[in-house]
Design an enzyme around this catalytic site. Structure first.
Site, PDB file in Angstrom:
ATOM      1  N   SER A   1       0.828  -1.209   0.000  1.00 49.48           N
ATOM      2  CA  SER A   1       0.000   0.000   0.000  1.00 49.48           C
ATOM      3  C   SER A   1       0.860   1.257   0.000  1.00 49.48           C
ATOM      4  O   SER A   1       1.479   1.556  -0.995  1.00 49.48           O
ATOM      5  CB  SER A   1      -1.042   0.025   1.116  1.00 49.48           C
ATOM      6  OG  SER A   1      -2.041   0.963   0.760  1.00 49.48           O
TER       7      SER A   1
ATOM      8  N   HIS B   1       3.823  14.479   5.602  1.00 52.63           N
ATOM      9  CA  HIS B   1       3.598  15.862   5.188  1.00 52.63           C
ATOM     10  C   HIS B   1       4.088  16.725   6.350  1.00 52.63           C
ATOM     11  O   HIS B   1       3.651  16.513   7.485  1.00 52.63           O
ATOM     12  CB  HIS B   1       2.117  16.127   4.918  1.00 52.63           C
ATOM     13  CG  HIS B   1       1.515  15.153   3.963  1.00 52.63           C
ATOM     14  ND1 HIS B   1       1.684  15.241   2.609  1.00 52.63           N
ATOM     15  CD2 HIS B   1       0.767  14.035   4.187  1.00 52.63           C
ATOM     16  CE1 HIS B   1       1.054  14.236   2.020  1.00 52.63           C
ATOM     17  NE2 HIS B   1       0.494  13.488   2.956  1.00 52.63           N
TER      18      HIS B   1
ATOM     19  N   CYS C   1      -1.754  -3.710   3.492  1.00 45.96           N
ATOM     20  CA  CYS C   1      -2.728  -4.775   3.302  1.00 45.96           C
ATOM     21  C   CYS C   1      -2.116  -6.098   3.761  1.00 45.96           C
ATOM     22  O   CYS C   1      -0.916  -6.295   3.661  1.00 45.96           O
ATOM     23  CB  CYS C   1      -3.098  -4.895   1.826  1.00 45.96           C
ATOM     24  SG  CYS C   1      -3.764  -3.384   1.124  1.00 45.96           S
TER      25      CYS C   1
END
Length: 132
Positions: A65, A70, A85
């Site tokens: 995934s 940020h 996953c």
């Protein structure tokens, strides 16, 4: 072959992180790849952006995934998340690695258990790890 839809998504807000670390996309990219490898994930690609006058975003596409950060260096803040996953890769290990690198004064984290029906929300324990 049928694949499981089970996944875990750990999101953490970190506060009180050093400005210079949060304002260095190249440094963050290297740490994100290390974090992905530390949790056993397979890195497919990496994209990063250094913003002006400050801030960075790094996205690591995983076979399992993704991992992202940020940053808002002027606030000492970073938003980090890792979704994986399946059962074999634990996103918490990547988060623990990054928190150990960034050494924030405060962390706030949640883990979503996904792919089994109703989303399950947990509060994970953030652990300091030995850095590679």
């Amino acid at each position: 072959m049928e694949y499981s839809t089970f996944g875990r998504h750990v999101a953490v807000d970190t506060w009180g992180v050093d400005f210079d670390m949060l304002n260095d996309a190249e440094f963050l990219q290297a740490q994100m790849v290390e974090a992905a490898e530390a949790c056993g994930a397979t890195v497919m690609s990496v994209q990063s952006k250094q913003f002006e006058p400050q801030g960075a975003t790094v996205l690591v596409l995983l076979s399992e995934s993704h991992l992202s950060i940020h940053t808002y260096p002027e606030r000492g803040f970073a938003a980090i998340d890792c979704y994986t996953c399946g059962e074999t890769v634990d996103p918490q290990l990547a988060i623990d690695y990054l928190v150990s690198v960034l050494k924030p004064e405060k962390t706030y984290a949640k883990k979503l258990v996904r792919g089994l029906g109703e989303l399950k929300v947990e509060t994970p324990e953030i652990k300091q790890v030995e850095l590679i």
